[in-house]
Design a protein around this motif. Sequence first.
Motif, PDB file in Angstrom:
ATOM      1  N   ASP A  52       0.143  20.412  22.091  1.00  0.00           N
ATOM      2  CA  ASP A  52      -0.156  19.117  21.481  1.00  0.00           C
ATOM      3  C   ASP A  52      -0.740  18.136  22.490  1.00  0.00           C
ATOM      4  OD1 ASP A  52       0.659  19.968  19.044  1.00  0.00           O
ATOM      5  OD2 ASP A  52       2.601  18.939  19.049  1.00  0.00           O
ATOM      6  N   SER A 105      -4.381  18.951  22.920  1.00  0.00           N
ATOM      7  CA  SER A 105      -5.083  18.461  21.733  1.00  0.00           C
ATOM      8  C   SER A 105      -5.345  16.964  21.829  1.00  0.00           C
ATOM      9  CB  SER A 105      -4.258  18.770  20.476  1.00  0.00           C
ATOM     10  OG  SER A 105      -4.755  18.078  19.360  1.00  0.00           O
ATOM     11  N   TYR A 119      -9.800  21.100  24.819  1.00  0.00           N
ATOM     12  CA  TYR A 119      -9.573  21.873  23.594  1.00  0.00           C
ATOM     13  C   TYR A 119      -9.505  23.370  23.891  1.00  0.00           C
ATOM     14  CZ  TYR A 119     -10.621  17.704  20.742  1.00  0.00           C
ATOM     15  OH  TYR A 119     -10.609  16.469  20.141  1.00  0.00           O
ATOM     16  N   TRP A 140      -6.117  24.249  24.520  1.00  0.00           N
ATOM     17  CA  TRP A 140      -5.391  24.288  23.241  1.00  0.00           C
ATOM     18  C   TRP A 140      -5.654  25.613  22.530  1.00  0.00           C
ATOM     19  CZ3 TRP A 140      -6.830  20.749  18.498  1.00  0.00           C
ATOM     20  CH2 TRP A 140      -5.880  20.939  17.479  1.00  0.00           C
ATOM     21  N   ALA A 190      -7.634  24.070  16.171  1.00  0.00           N
ATOM     22  CA  ALA A 190      -8.058  24.065  17.570  1.00  0.00           C
ATOM     23  C   ALA A 190      -9.522  24.455  17.695  1.00  0.00           C
ATOM     24  CB  ALA A 190      -7.182  25.017  18.385  1.00  0.00           C
TER      25      ALA A 190
END
Length: 433
Positions: A115, A118, A137, A140, A150
């Motif tokens: 998280d 993100s 990202y 992620w 994602a």
Amino acid sequence: MKCTQVSRAGRQRGRRITRPLPACLLLALLASPALVLAQEAAPDALTVQLQQIRGMATGGQRAQAIERYNALLLEHPGNGDVLLARGRAYAWDGQYAAAESDMQAVLSKSPDYADAWSALGDMYRWSERPQQAAEAYSRWVALAPQDPSAHLARGRAWRDAGQLADARADFDAAAALGADAAEVSALRESLLPRMANPDVAAPEGYRWSASAGWDHTGFSGDRESWNDADLSLRRHFKRGSLALEMLRADHFGESDIAWALDGYVPLWSRAYANLRYQHGPSDGMLPRQAWRAEVFQGIGSGWELSASVDNLRFSDNTEFYGIGIGHYTGNWYGRYKIQHVPGVGSGSWSHRLLLRNYYSGDGDNYLEVSVGNGRSTDMDRFGTVVRDNNAAIGVAWKYYFAPNWGFKLGAGYADDDGGYDEQRVSLALYTRW
């Protein structure tokens, strides 16, 4: 379960007194499996507070929410969840440096906190740092490879950075993982090139497009109006497109016809060119020959530079040299272009400013406004008609009412350098297959 209490008197007498107690009963009830599960499922006090404060932040009370997060951090120093929550609030409020500091502090202690990656990616994207957003990202995606969200987030960052092939791959991966089909379709459409001239682009799957246009210009005083028309058939290739055009100009009671080839070709990374050749009558309103070469280069986050040369041959040659700068941000596109015609003294100059809104989020539908002045080739009228205005303004609306049918309406006004006022209306019809 048996609850007992031994009184002091009983201990003194060596006797054991047994009787039920309310506290003992409570312990017995808590020991039941159902209540233990319920107790584990209930959020703790910190979680409840974080949920309440998040509601404040998303409801527009960001300054108050940040103050509450500050207070929580005094009670829970270094708590990763509170730091991340405050970092998000900072990002929503546009305080990107503070947001980055909080998020990096969380990730330094918990590098596998998906998280947090993100949130960091979101912050970089909102602050127009798409390359760094894509990198965040990517962490992620590595931690949650089966999460379509994602891949969608990283695809948006790649798109913003101009790396369209990578963006398409992520959108395709998200679709395979079960992402919403309508959302993926819209994102794929957003990868269509939003060019200085968007009418030459077509969504994936279409190989041909055609258009027919009519343009009427009325003048003040006793000057006779003009009527222009054009037909275009364009073949779209995997890389670029090529059109055959027929142009008809009806000015002052006389008509001329010209033919043109108009092509768009990709060059190196984030660059493409428009090459055009037009052949007309030996003597008339349209040039007997005309050609254009214009190169566009994307730079930074959403910026696009261009340089152009137009050569028009009437009785003699006239050349126009242009430099432009454009910027894409969200569904908006703005462009300024200056053109110079060498001549006596310093020659002549023209300025054109265009603002366009892709109100549907795709490359098909838009509203635009343009203003300008000076001597230039008019991009909206075949790209080869010489305009010489003290001031000009135009508006246009393009709308696709079906997947393969659309139209464009335009209107404009100009203070002609020859002393006339111009009023212009135009209509174009588009189809593709």
